[in-house]
Design an enzyme around this catalytic site. Structure first.
Site, PDB file in Angstrom:
ATOM      1  N   ARG A 179       0.857  -1.098  -0.079  1.00 54.45           N
ATOM      2  CA  ARG A 179       0.114   0.112  -0.107  1.00 54.45           C
ATOM      3  C   ARG A 179       0.783   1.196  -0.025  1.00 54.45           C
ATOM      4  O   ARG A 179       0.306   2.416  -0.277  1.00 54.45           O
ATOM      5  CB  ARG A 179      -0.918  -0.052   1.270  1.00 54.45           C
ATOM      6  CG  ARG A 179      -2.270   0.951   0.945  1.00 54.45           C
ATOM      7  CD  ARG A 179      -3.073   0.657   2.200  1.00 54.45           C
ATOM      8  NE  ARG A 179      -2.467   1.315   3.190  1.00 54.45           N
ATOM      9  CZ  ARG A 179      -2.378   0.620   4.480  1.00 54.45           C
ATOM     10  NH1 ARG A 179      -3.185  -0.907   4.278  1.00 54.45           N
ATOM     11  NH2 ARG A 179      -1.946   0.964   5.522  1.00 54.45           N
ATOM     12  N   TYR A 218     -12.665  21.565 -12.844  1.00 51.61           N
ATOM     13  CA  TYR A 218     -13.455  20.251 -13.295  1.00 51.61           C
ATOM     14  C   TYR A 218     -14.643  19.914 -12.497  1.00 51.61           C
ATOM     15  O   TYR A 218     -14.582  19.878 -11.430  1.00 51.61           O
ATOM     16  CB  TYR A 218     -12.348  19.440 -13.363  1.00 51.61           C
ATOM     17  CG  TYR A 218     -12.579  17.871 -13.533  1.00 51.61           C
ATOM     18  CD1 TYR A 218     -13.070  17.459 -14.843  1.00 51.61           C
ATOM     19  CD2 TYR A 218     -12.507  16.845 -12.349  1.00 51.61           C
ATOM     20  CE1 TYR A 218     -13.155  16.017 -14.948  1.00 51.61           C
ATOM     21  CE2 TYR A 218     -12.910  15.761 -12.758  1.00 51.61           C
ATOM     22  CZ  TYR A 218     -13.252  15.123 -13.850  1.00 51.61           C
ATOM     23  OH  TYR A 218     -13.542  13.924 -14.217  1.00 51.61           O
ATOM     24  N   ASP A 249      -4.677  22.269 -10.443  1.00 49.05           N
ATOM     25  CA  ASP A 249      -4.947  21.155 -11.194  1.00 49.05           C
ATOM     26  C   ASP A 249      -4.219  21.628 -12.692  1.00 49.05           C
ATOM     27  O   ASP A 249      -4.771  22.445 -13.246  1.00 49.05           O
ATOM     28  CB  ASP A 249      -6.476  20.744 -11.432  1.00 49.05           C
ATOM     29  CG  ASP A 249      -6.832  19.722 -12.303  1.00 49.05           C
ATOM     30  OD1 ASP A 249      -6.006  19.238 -13.125  1.00 49.05           O
ATOM     31  OD2 ASP A 249      -7.899  19.156 -12.055  1.00 49.05           O
ATOM     32  N   LYS A 261      -5.157  11.416 -18.469  1.00 50.08           N
ATOM     33  CA  LYS A 261      -5.166  12.034 -19.583  1.00 50.08           C
ATOM     34  C   LYS A 261      -3.927  11.915 -20.255  1.00 50.08           C
ATOM     35  O   LYS A 261      -3.559  10.933 -20.831  1.00 50.08           O
ATOM     36  CB  LYS A 261      -5.582  13.749 -19.164  1.00 50.08           C
ATOM     37  CG  LYS A 261      -6.886  13.803 -18.267  1.00 50.08           C
ATOM     38  CD  LYS A 261      -7.992  13.213 -18.931  1.00 50.08           C
ATOM     39  CE  LYS A 261      -9.282  12.866 -17.905  1.00 50.08           C
ATOM     40  NZ  LYS A 261      -9.513  14.223 -16.737  1.00 50.08           N
TER      41      LYS A 261
HETATM   42  C1  LIG Z   1     -10.273  14.050 -15.960  1.00 56.15           C
HETATM   43  C2  LIG Z   1      -9.967  15.193 -14.950  1.00 56.15           C
HETATM   44  C3  LIG Z   1      -9.798  14.825 -13.349  1.00 56.15           C
HETATM   45  C4  LIG Z   1     -10.213  13.710 -12.731  1.00 56.15           C
HETATM   46  O1  LIG Z   1      -9.194  12.762 -13.253  1.00 56.15           O
HETATM   47  P1  LIG Z   1      -9.722  11.359 -13.274  1.00 56.15           P
HETATM   48  O2  LIG Z   1      -8.388  10.506 -13.451  1.00 56.15           O
HETATM   49  O3  LIG Z   1     -10.884  11.088 -14.327  1.00 56.15           O
HETATM   50  O4  LIG Z   1     -10.183  11.152 -11.926  1.00 56.15           O
HETATM   51  C5  LIG Z   1      -9.464  16.158 -12.793  1.00 56.15           C
HETATM   52  N1  LIG Z   1      -9.130  17.409 -13.283  1.00 56.15           N
HETATM   53  C6  LIG Z   1      -9.140  17.300 -14.593  1.00 56.15           C
HETATM   54  C7  LIG Z   1      -8.907  18.797 -15.248  1.00 56.15           C
HETATM   55  C8  LIG Z   1      -9.776  16.516 -15.344  1.00 56.15           C
HETATM   56  O5  LIG Z   1     -10.042  16.676 -16.767  1.00 56.15           O
END
Ligand SMILES: *Cc1c(COP(=O)(O)O)cnc(C)c1O
Length: 386
Positions: free
Chosen positions: A52, A105, A177, A202
């Site tokens: 973990r 987001y 982010d 992404k």
């Molecule tokens: C997709 C996304 C997230 C969340 O990510 P996941 O891996 O789908 O949980 C957070 N911030 C942005 C800008 C995103 O496009």
């Protein structure tokens, strides 16, 4: 070393893996120690301890992300949303106040409105273009300013250095982010950010086959963040860490292509009579262009557009007719996507007063002329439907 070289070199340690170019996928729960004494002396976060707390595959990815982004350390977690929820839970407590960009987001709002609110953490949404004006919203109990630049649905660029200066002057930290720009096109730690999260799902993983998140920070915050994130146990699997590290080897060349094709499509879309506005900060004339040019070194394939007002059913029929644009959430894979978004119903601090449908496009690695041909046929169909 420059980023392109780092992407090739980071996290390999071939000498520890029989000379193999890539680190293997270490799957483990239990880690065996030679003696009970060694077991009792071992500590988490100091090498391999228990599954973990990460495996050598996890550490390879974490090293790569931290070095590329310039933070002290990175922590891999199970998704981008896990990175958002676990980092804010780790840093906030009852009675604290948070400022959150209105352009975040949308599921980020779950973390603040549904999770943290129940634990007595108050949040206020702010206009993402507020810049240094954020100082007027900072209260004595404001501990964190949450940013996302540009917002991944509406693409406003935030003045991160101005926000960081105002936040730090009042003792608050800044979380960003940075999923859109990736660590290649924006360096948050050089612009005053304290904590950076990524949805590595992404572009870092980049092939629409992996869910993963990362949390990086300055040294001053790392231990608090590490312990809080570990307490939640939302760990990344070694297989997903491997897939993400593999994806990162080609991040630079993939992004260069997304950047170039994205601009070709954005410029073409701007000229179409059906399009009222293109939302792309790297396009001269965009309200975010000056800040983007000052702070960013590139743009990926994700941007927005607003159509003139048309009947919803006609727009949906047009979108359904496209052959190369997928209809699905997420982005950052090799394939193109095009979906309607609905900023009007999501926002609370600002309004989104456009008559037509807002769309979000992800320009993938296909030939941009094929994508334009697909959209040309789609717009022709839309005109026939009116
Ligand atoms: C997709 C996304 C997230 C969340 O990510 P996941 O891996 O789908 O949980 C957070 N911030 C942005 C800008 C995103 O496009």
């Amino acid at each position: 070393m420059n980023d392109d070289t780092l992407l090739v070199m980071l996290g390999r340690r071939s000498e520890e893996h029989y000379g193999c170019v890539n680190p293997p996928v270490y799957r483990t729960s239990t880690v065996l120690y030679p003696t009970i004494d060694a077991l009792q002396r071992a500590k988490p976060h100091a090498g391999v301890y228990y599954g973990r707390f990460g495996t050598p595959t996890t550490f390879a990815l974490e090293e790569a992300v931290a070095a590329l982004e310039g933070g002290h350390r990175a922590i891999a977690v199970s998704s981008g949303l896990a990175a958002i929820a676990s980092s804010t839970l780790a840093l906030l407590k009852t009675g604290d106040h948070v400022l959150v960009a209105d352009s975040v987001y949308p599921p980020t709002r779950f973390t603040f409105d549904q999770l943290l609110r129940r634990f007595g953490v108050e949040s206020t949404y702010y206009d993402p273009r507020i810049g240094s004006g954020i100082k007027d919203l900072i209260k004595s109990n404001t501990r964190l300013v949450y940013t996302e630049s540009p917002g991944s649905f509406t693409f406003e660029i935030q003045d991160i250095p101005a926000i960081a200066e105002a936040a730090h002057a009042k003792g608050a930290i800044v979380l960003m982010d940075n999923t859109w720009a990736t660590p290649l096109y924006f360096k948050p730690f050089d612009h005053g950010v304290d904590v950076v999260i990524h949805s590595a799902t992404k572009y870092l993983a980049g092939h629409s086959d992996t869910m993963l998140g990362t949390v990086s920070s300055t040294q001053a915050i790392h231990d608090r963040l590490r312990d809080g994130v570990a307490a939640i146990g939302a760990i990344a699997s070694p297989d997903d860490c491997y897939a993400t590290l593999r994806g990162m080897r080609t991040l630079s060349i993939r992004l260069a292509r997304h950047y170039n094709s994205g601009l070709i499509l954005a410029e073409w879309l701007r000229k179409q009579p059906e399009v009222a506005r293109v939302l792309h900060p790297a396009l001269p004339g965009d309200p975010g262009y000056a800040l983007w040019k000052r702070d960013f070194s590139g743009a990926p394939g994700l941007f927005g557009l607003i159509l003139h007002p048309y009947p919803t059913s006609a727009v949906m029929t047009m979108l359904d007719s496209l052959k190369l644009f997928g209809k699905g959430w997420s982005w950052g894979g090799y394939e193109s996507l095009l979906i309607p978004t609905n900023p009007k119903t999501i926002r609370s601090a600002t309004t989104w007063d456009y008559g037509g449908t807002t769309l979000r496009i992800h320009v993938g690695l296909e030939d941009p002329q094929d994508l334009i041909a697909d959209l040309t046929a789609g717009f022709a169909l839309l005109r026939r439907l009116l």
